[in-house]
Write an enzyme that holds these catalytic residues in place. Structure first.
Site, mmCIF file in Angstrom:
data_model
loop_
_atom_site.group_PDB
_atom_site.id
_atom_site.type_symbol
_atom_site.label_atom_id
_atom_site.label_comp_id
_atom_site.label_asym_id
_atom_site.label_seq_id
_atom_site.Cartn_x
_atom_site.Cartn_y
_atom_site.Cartn_z
ATOM 1 N N GLN A 79 20.733 15.445 8.024
ATOM 2 C CA GLN A 79 21.717 16.532 8.107
ATOM 3 C C GLN A 79 21.412 17.464 9.288
ATOM 4 O OE1 GLN A 79 23.024 18.962 4.583
ATOM 5 N NE2 GLN A 79 21.583 20.448 5.386
ATOM 6 N N HIS B 112 14.423 27.683 0.584
ATOM 7 C CA HIS B 112 15.507 28.469 1.190
ATOM 8 C C HIS B 112 14.955 29.774 1.776
ATOM 9 C CE1 HIS B 112 17.925 26.320 -2.088
ATOM 10 N NE2 HIS B 112 18.529 25.949 -0.976
ATOM 11 N N GLN C 77 31.392 17.823 0.154
ATOM 12 C CA GLN C 77 30.251 16.963 0.429
ATOM 13 C C GLN C 77 29.755 16.214 -0.809
ATOM 14 O OE1 GLN C 77 27.900 20.466 1.782
ATOM 15 N NE2 GLN C 77 26.178 19.432 0.803
ATOM 16 N N GLY D 226 16.821 23.293 7.096
ATOM 17 C CA GLY D 226 15.533 22.767 6.661
ATOM 18 C C GLY D 226 15.310 21.333 7.100
ATOM 19 N N GLN D 227 14.078 21.059 7.487
ATOM 20 C CA GLN D 227 13.692 19.677 7.809
ATOM 21 C C GLN D 227 13.821 18.778 6.583
ATOM 22 O OE1 GLN D 227 9.574 19.060 9.192
ATOM 23 N NE2 GLN D 227 9.780 17.078 8.159
ATOM 24 N N LYS D 228 13.747 19.369 5.402
ATOM 25 C CA LYS D 228 13.914 18.603 4.142
ATOM 26 C C LYS D 228 15.130 17.675 4.219
ATOM 27 C CE LYS D 228 14.192 18.072 -0.494
ATOM 28 N NZ LYS D 228 15.608 17.881 -0.632
ATOM 29 N N ARG E 292 17.695 20.583 -6.951
ATOM 30 C CA ARG E 292 17.872 19.511 -7.940
ATOM 31 C C ARG E 292 16.609 19.247 -8.743
ATOM 32 N NH1 ARG E 292 21.534 17.299 -3.755
ATOM 33 N NH2 ARG E 292 23.614 17.168 -4.689
ATOM 34 N N VAL F 294 9.156 23.103 2.630
ATOM 35 C CA VAL F 294 8.248 23.796 1.715
ATOM 36 C C VAL F 294 8.064 22.920 0.477
ATOM 37 C CG1 VAL F 294 7.904 25.860 0.307
ATOM 38 C CG2 VAL F 294 8.990 26.043 2.560
HETATM 39 P P1 AMP Z 1 20.965 23.404 0.117
HETATM 40 O O1 AMP Z 1 21.117 24.654 -0.680
HETATM 41 O O2 AMP Z 1 20.318 22.284 -0.633
HETATM 42 O O3 AMP Z 1 22.244 23.006 0.813
HETATM 43 O O4 AMP Z 1 19.945 23.754 1.273
HETATM 44 C C1 AMP Z 1 20.187 24.810 2.162
HETATM 45 C C2 AMP Z 1 19.205 24.748 3.286
HETATM 46 O O5 AMP Z 1 17.872 24.862 2.767
HETATM 47 C C3 AMP Z 1 19.274 23.424 4.060
HETATM 48 O O6 AMP Z 1 19.116 23.688 5.442
HETATM 49 C C4 AMP Z 1 18.089 22.676 3.497
HETATM 50 O O7 AMP Z 1 17.571 21.711 4.383
HETATM 51 C C5 AMP Z 1 17.100 23.798 3.271
HETATM 52 N N1 AMP Z 1 16.058 23.420 2.309
HETATM 53 C C6 AMP Z 1 16.242 22.877 1.079
HETATM 54 N N2 AMP Z 1 15.058 22.616 0.500
HETATM 55 C C7 AMP Z 1 14.103 22.996 1.383
HETATM 56 C C8 AMP Z 1 12.668 22.971 1.370
HETATM 57 N N3 AMP Z 1 11.962 22.502 0.333
HETATM 58 N N4 AMP Z 1 12.006 23.452 2.460
HETATM 59 C C9 AMP Z 1 12.710 23.935 3.533
HETATM 60 N N5 AMP Z 1 14.051 23.982 3.598
HETATM 61 C C10 AMP Z 1 14.737 23.517 2.539
#
Ligand code: AMP
Length: 284
Positions: free
Chosen positions: A153, A37, A61, A147-149, A187, A176
């Site tokens: 999405q 993040h 979601q 994030g590309q993760k 998670r 990352v």
């Molecule tokens: P989330 O809190 O899981 O909804 O993620 C919020 C944002 O952080 C989203 O755009 C995710 O794709 C991004 N994100 C989550 N994990 C990573 C990671 N390991 N590297 C880069 N971005 C991430």
């Protein structure tokens, strides 16, 4: 850093920043922040000088039976991390602020959501797009970073911005990872020590597909075989999917003739992990 909980206060703070000539960057999250993040904040900072982060665990979601109730929440810890990275504004609304009882209209994801995460988690992307549309309308950022993760999405958000004419620019930032290769995820806190090694089969499988692609393989079934071999040899995991898709359509033709991605999702114990690597797309 200012912390606001109401939509009206968030709008007012951003309007003030905009009036003083600042360019607004936005990073939406569900909290339990980690370096993944925080890397998005750095990317946002490169193109803007007033950074808004949101922390909101979006009930829309999560399907019944998923981890909405036990999803990690640590707003105080998140706020400390955001301050340490120079974030100007944190928007942390309560559920009732975002979804008052009379809410009736939602966004519906299109073809890009037909398979993979969209098939395994029906309604998930409708929930994601609905909350992201609301957040875009509240924050009205110049740039928004994802994030590309969460590759499917990110592509869906790009298509929503294009199709519904949102004004914000979307930037997708690289994944990352921990030193061992596991993609950072809120998670991952659920993983037991003994589950870490099986979890690493996912990034290894995706990398193996990447190596096969670099070696010139374009037959999708053969590319996927390189990764499946690794997952099938790993005890203690369940495979949701492992596939090679076109990056722009998320469809799976017989051969990959343009930019693509290897995508995968597995379960280890009670934890669901997703990850991906890009195939042949330097300008993503
Ligand atoms: P989330 O809190 O899981 O909804 O993620 C919020 C944002 O952080 C989203 O755009 C995710 O794709 C991004 N994100 C989550 N994990 C990573 C990671 N390991 N590297 C880069 N971005 C991430």
């Amino acid at each position: 850093m200012r912390i606001v909980e109401s939509i009206a206060d968030c709008r007012a703070a951003v309007a003030e920043a905009r009036l003083s000539g600042r360019r607004i960057g936005f990073v939406p999250t569900m909290g339990a922040l980690h370096e993944g993040h925080l890397s998005l904040l750095n990317v946002a900072r490169a193109g803007s000088d007033y950074i808004v982060a949101s922390v909101f665990v979006n009930p829309l979601q999560f399907a019944p039976g998923e981890d909405f109730e036990r999803y990690p929440r640590d707003l105080a810890g998140d706020a400390r991390l955001l301050v340490s990275r120079g974030t100007e504004l944190l928007f942390a609304p309560a559920t009732a602020e975002m979804y008052p009882g009379d809410a009736d209209v939602t966004v519906k994801a299109g073809r890009l959501a037909a398979d993979w995460e969209g098939r395994i988690r029906p309604g998930h992307f409708d929930g994601v797009l609905t909350v992201v549309a609301k957040l875009f309308n509240i924050v009205q950022s110049d740039v928004s970073v994802f994030g590309q993760k969460d590759l499917q999405q990110a592509q869906l958000i790009r298509s929503m911005v294009r199709d519904l004419d949102f004004a914000t620019k979307i930037v997708v930032a690289p994944t990352v990872r921990d030193d061992d290769g596991l993609a950072l995820s809120s998670r991952n806190r659920y993983l037991r020590e003994s589950e870490r090694v099986p979890a690493l089969a996912l990034p290894r499988a995706l990398r193996a597909i990447g190596v096969s692609f670099e070696g010139g393989e374009r037959d999708i079934a053969l590319l996927e075989q390189a990764g499946h071999g690794i997952l099938l040899q790993t005890p203690g995991i369940r495979i949701d999917y492992l596939a090679v898709v076109e990056l722009d359509t998320f469809r799976r033709p017989a051969r990959l003739e343009r930019a693509g991605a290897a995508i995968g999702a597995i379960r280890v114990g009670n934890t669901r992990l997703i990850d991906n690597v890009l195939l042949g797309n330097a300008d993503f």
